[in-house]
Design a protein around this motif. Structure first.
Motif, short mmCIF file in Angstrom:
data_model
loop_
_atom_site.label_atom_id
_atom_site.label_comp_id
_atom_site.label_asym_id
_atom_site.label_seq_id
_atom_site.Cartn_x
_atom_site.Cartn_y
_atom_site.Cartn_z
N THR A 1 -36.63 69.46 16.81
CA THR A 1 -36.76 67.58 15.51
C THR A 1 -37.26 66.77 16.38
O THR A 1 -37.52 67.29 17.47
CB THR A 1 -35.33 68.04 15.43
N TYR A 2 -38.11 65.81 14.94
CA TYR A 2 -38.70 65.01 15.20
C TYR A 2 -37.29 63.63 15.96
O TYR A 2 -38.26 63.02 16.20
CB TYR A 2 -39.76 64.97 14.05
N TYR A 3 -36.97 63.43 15.05
CA TYR A 3 -36.00 62.45 15.03
C TYR A 3 -34.75 62.65 15.29
O TYR A 3 -34.23 64.16 15.07
CB TYR A 3 -35.49 62.16 12.69
N TRP A 4 -34.06 61.73 16.07
CA TRP A 4 -33.46 61.68 17.37
C TRP A 4 -33.46 60.59 17.50
O TRP A 4 -34.22 59.89 17.95
CB TRP A 4 -33.85 62.80 18.22
N PRO A 5 -32.13 60.40 17.96
CA PRO A 5 -31.57 58.93 18.83
C PRO A 5 -32.68 58.65 19.53
O PRO A 5 -32.86 58.79 20.66
CB PRO A 5 -30.01 58.90 18.82
N PRO A 6 -33.40 56.73 19.53
CA PRO A 6 -32.65 56.13 18.97
C PRO A 6 -33.12 55.52 17.72
O PRO A 6 -33.20 54.57 17.30
CB PRO A 6 -33.15 54.98 19.52
N ALA A 7 -33.43 56.96 16.82
CA ALA A 7 -34.39 56.93 15.59
C ALA A 7 -32.96 56.61 14.26
O ALA A 7 -32.14 56.90 14.99
CB ALA A 7 -35.06 58.06 15.11
N GLY A 8 -33.46 55.56 13.48
CA GLY A 8 -31.94 55.50 12.52
C GLY A 8 -32.34 56.13 11.07
O GLY A 8 -33.31 57.34 10.95
N GLY A 9 -31.73 55.72 10.57
CA GLY A 9 -31.74 56.61 8.93
C GLY A 9 -31.41 57.92 9.01
O GLY A 9 -30.74 58.52 9.70
N PRO A 10 -31.18 58.90 7.50
CA PRO A 10 -30.21 60.03 7.69
C PRO A 10 -30.84 61.18 7.92
O PRO A 10 -29.60 62.70 8.09
CB PRO A 10 -30.37 60.03 5.80
N TYR B 1 -41.28 55.72 15.31
CA TYR B 1 -39.60 55.43 14.67
C TYR B 1 -39.34 54.60 14.10
O TYR B 1 -40.07 53.43 14.92
CB TYR B 1 -38.12 55.80 15.15
N PRO B 2 -40.43 54.05 12.98
CA PRO B 2 -39.71 53.38 11.98
C PRO B 2 -38.68 52.57 11.15
O PRO B 2 -38.60 50.83 11.61
CB PRO B 2 -40.21 53.77 10.72
N LEU B 3 -37.73 53.40 11.88
CA LEU B 3 -36.74 51.92 12.02
C LEU B 3 -35.33 52.96 12.94
O LEU B 3 -35.75 54.26 13.91
CB LEU B 3 -35.39 52.78 10.87
N GLN B 4 -34.89 51.69 13.60
CA GLN B 4 -34.02 52.80 14.76
C GLN B 4 -32.88 51.92 14.87
O GLN B 4 -32.84 51.18 14.42
CB GLN B 4 -35.12 51.99 16.60
N ASP B 5 -31.35 52.88 15.25
CA ASP B 5 -30.57 52.67 15.44
C ASP B 5 -29.92 52.77 16.91
O ASP B 5 -29.54 54.00 17.41
CB ASP B 5 -29.65 53.92 14.35
N SER C 1 -26.86 49.06 11.31
CA SER C 1 -26.33 50.43 11.96
C SER C 1 -26.13 51.07 11.34
O SER C 1 -25.21 51.10 10.65
CB SER C 1 -26.35 50.16 13.39
N HIS C 2 -25.84 52.64 11.45
CA HIS C 2 -25.09 53.57 11.42
C HIS C 2 -23.57 53.14 11.01
O HIS C 2 -22.92 52.94 10.33
CB HIS C 2 -25.38 55.03 11.63
N SER C 3 -22.96 52.08 11.84
CA SER C 3 -21.64 52.21 11.81
C SER C 3 -21.34 51.35 10.88
O SER C 3 -20.15 51.08 10.43
CB SER C 3 -20.75 51.77 13.48
N GLU C 4 -22.34 49.84 10.80
CA GLU C 4 -22.21 49.27 9.87
C GLU C 4 -22.22 49.70 9.19
O GLU C 4 -21.49 48.85 7.49
CB GLU C 4 -23.29 47.83 9.83
N ALA C 5 -22.92 50.66 8.09
CA ALA C 5 -23.46 50.93 6.91
C ALA C 5 -22.14 51.53 6.33
O ALA C 5 -21.54 51.47 5.22
CB ALA C 5 -24.28 52.12 6.54
N LEU C 6 -21.17 52.28 7.30
CA LEU C 6 -19.82 53.36 7.33
C LEU C 6 -18.99 52.17 6.96
O LEU C 6 -17.66 52.02 6.16
CB LEU C 6 -19.47 54.04 8.42
N GLN C 7 -18.51 50.53 7.88
CA GLN C 7 -18.37 49.58 7.23
C GLN C 7 -17.95 49.14 6.09
O GLN C 7 -17.26 49.00 4.75
CB GLN C 7 -18.27 48.78 8.19
#
Length: 430
Positions: free
Chosen positions: A8-17, A46-50, A312-318
């Motif tokens: 896989t290319y995308y892995w933490p700290p990458a953000g996004g779905p 990674y253009p987005l990081q989380d 961040s993902h956790s903030e998005a869930l909130q």
């Protein structure tokens, strides 16, 4: 325990779905008797990081890394903004592209086939073929986009005796932005040839949508299964519901996702219903295209907008759980019918009703209706959208607004991982 290598290319700290899918699979696979080993780039762009997602990586997970050369890094020296925009999939309309953007899109589409991560293919095949042999691993999973990672699987399949599963989180030549890459005829043919070779060589193909499966069935007779994205029960701080009647869109809202009839319906409600006007709020969380903001301004709704950047993902869930109504928009084109944004599953378990807008015969319509988690409308259905919003507002005023979903368990990350594990077990070597 069976060992499986996941490329896989995308892995933490990458953000996004794109990160969520395989991060969750890796989390649950050991419970089904499968030991995952993850292969990722050592120095990715990674253009987005989380960074918060780093805490979800299992402690005992074996992670292999290998250096990658990415042209986006060099291009960023000339225009960091344009580079990050294009690499994240946000491509402006033709008449709004500057010279540099047009040039970068031309180069991206015609010289970096299938994508700008192509330079990772050869070194990865060499590195992984040695690792697979030394560690007696016979099953490899590649996930794309970027679809160049499927060429790693293709190279390994040609070189050694392995079972290869190709996971398509998005289509390849049918993906929404493909037509914007200014492809010359030779480049278009090469994209199509590589796509077909991957589809005809993999032992098993996985798609995240029903439409993509149908499209691929016209190109190959290899077995294809749909394993959608899903949800995980996250432990997050529960925030109170928004005091205003908030309509919240979480995630990137690209310029092509611009349902003017929705904005017009809201404008009419604002003018016709003073109570609605005093209570309404439009929350936009994440990157928003200029065309979308322009349309909102055109319909006189800018004063109602709370524009929140990437979170961040956790903030998005909130934010999902505290919104009154959740907005889901897909591009109004035939080739986007099969796009199922990963956030729809988190929307479903948020307890908040979903207002989904998309093309005719969209896969998201099937899911929203199947789970009774909201309502789906085509772009042209202004009056129906308006009626749904008014109904939700009236329920909001009575303190009764919530969703009543059914059958969500099949979309839990653990249930989906069980389906994946069964597929790994039964995949035949071709």
């Amino acid at each position: 325990m069976k060992k499986v290598l996941i490329v896989t290319y995308y892995w933490p700290p990458a953000g996004g779905p794109g990160v969520q899918r395989w991060l969750k699979f890796v989390k649950f696979l050991p419970e089904f008797g499968v030991k995952p080993i993850v292969y990722i780039p050592e120095n990715p762009h990674y253009p987005l990081q989380d960074p918060s997602l780093n805490s979800e990586v299992p402690e005992n997970l074996t992670i292999l890394k290998n250096a990658i050369f990415e042209p986006y890094s060099a291009a960023g020296l000339f225009s960091k903004k344009n580079t990050e925009t294009i690499s994240s999939g946000i491509i402006p309309e033709e008449n709004k592209q500057g010279f540099l953007q047009k040039l970068m899109l031309f180069v991206r589409g015609n010289f970096f086939i299938p994508d700008a991560r192509k330079f990772w293919v050869k070194p990865s095949v060499k590195f992984l073929s040695e690792y697979l042999e030394e560690n007696q691993i016979d099953t490899v999973i590649t996930t794309g986009p970027p679809h160049s990672l499927h060429l790693i699987g293709l190279g390994l399949k040609k070189k050694m005796k392995i079972k290869w599963i190709a996971d398509f989180r998005d289509p390849w030549t049918q993906i929404g932005y493909h037509k914007k890459l200014k492809l010359l005829p030779f480049a278009r043919r090469k994209h199509e040839r590589l796509e077909k070779e991957v589809l005809q060589t993999a032992d098993q193909i996985i798609t995240t949508s029903f439409t993509t499966k149908k499209e691929f069935e016209e190109l190959t007779n290899r077995p294809i299964e749909v394993i959608t994205n899903g949800y995980d029960r996250e432990k997050i701080e529960q925030k109170p519901l928004d005091e205003k009647f908030s309509l919240a869109h979480i995630g990137s809202l690209l310029s092509e996702r611009d349902p003017e009839n929705l904005w017009q319906a809201i404008k009419e409600l604002v003018l016709e219903n003073e109570d609605f006007a005093n209570n309404f709020e439009l929350k936009l969380v994440g990157a928003v295209g200029e065309q979308v903001l322009g349309s909102i301004q055109k319909w006189g709704l800018r004063a109602y907008v709370e524009k929140i950047g990437y979170v961040s993902h956790s903030e998005a869930l909130q934010l999902q759980k505290s919104a009154q109504v959740l907005l889901l928009i897909e591009i109004d084109r035939e080739e986007t019918r099969g796009i199922i944004p990963g956030k729809i599953f988190e929307y479903m378990v948020s307890g908040r009703p979903i207002l989904a807008v998309g093309p005719e015969k969209a896969d998201i319509e099937i899911l929203v209706k199947k789970t009774n988690s909201g309502a789906f409308f085509q772009y042209s259905q202004k009056e129906e959208i308006k009626a749904f919003l008014l109904q939700c507002f009236e329920e909001f005023k009575r303190g009764e607004l919530k969703s009543h979903p059914i059958g969500l368990q099949e979309f839990s990350r653990k249930s989906l991982t069980g389906k994946l594990a069964s597929l790994i077990e039964k995949t035949d070597l071709n």
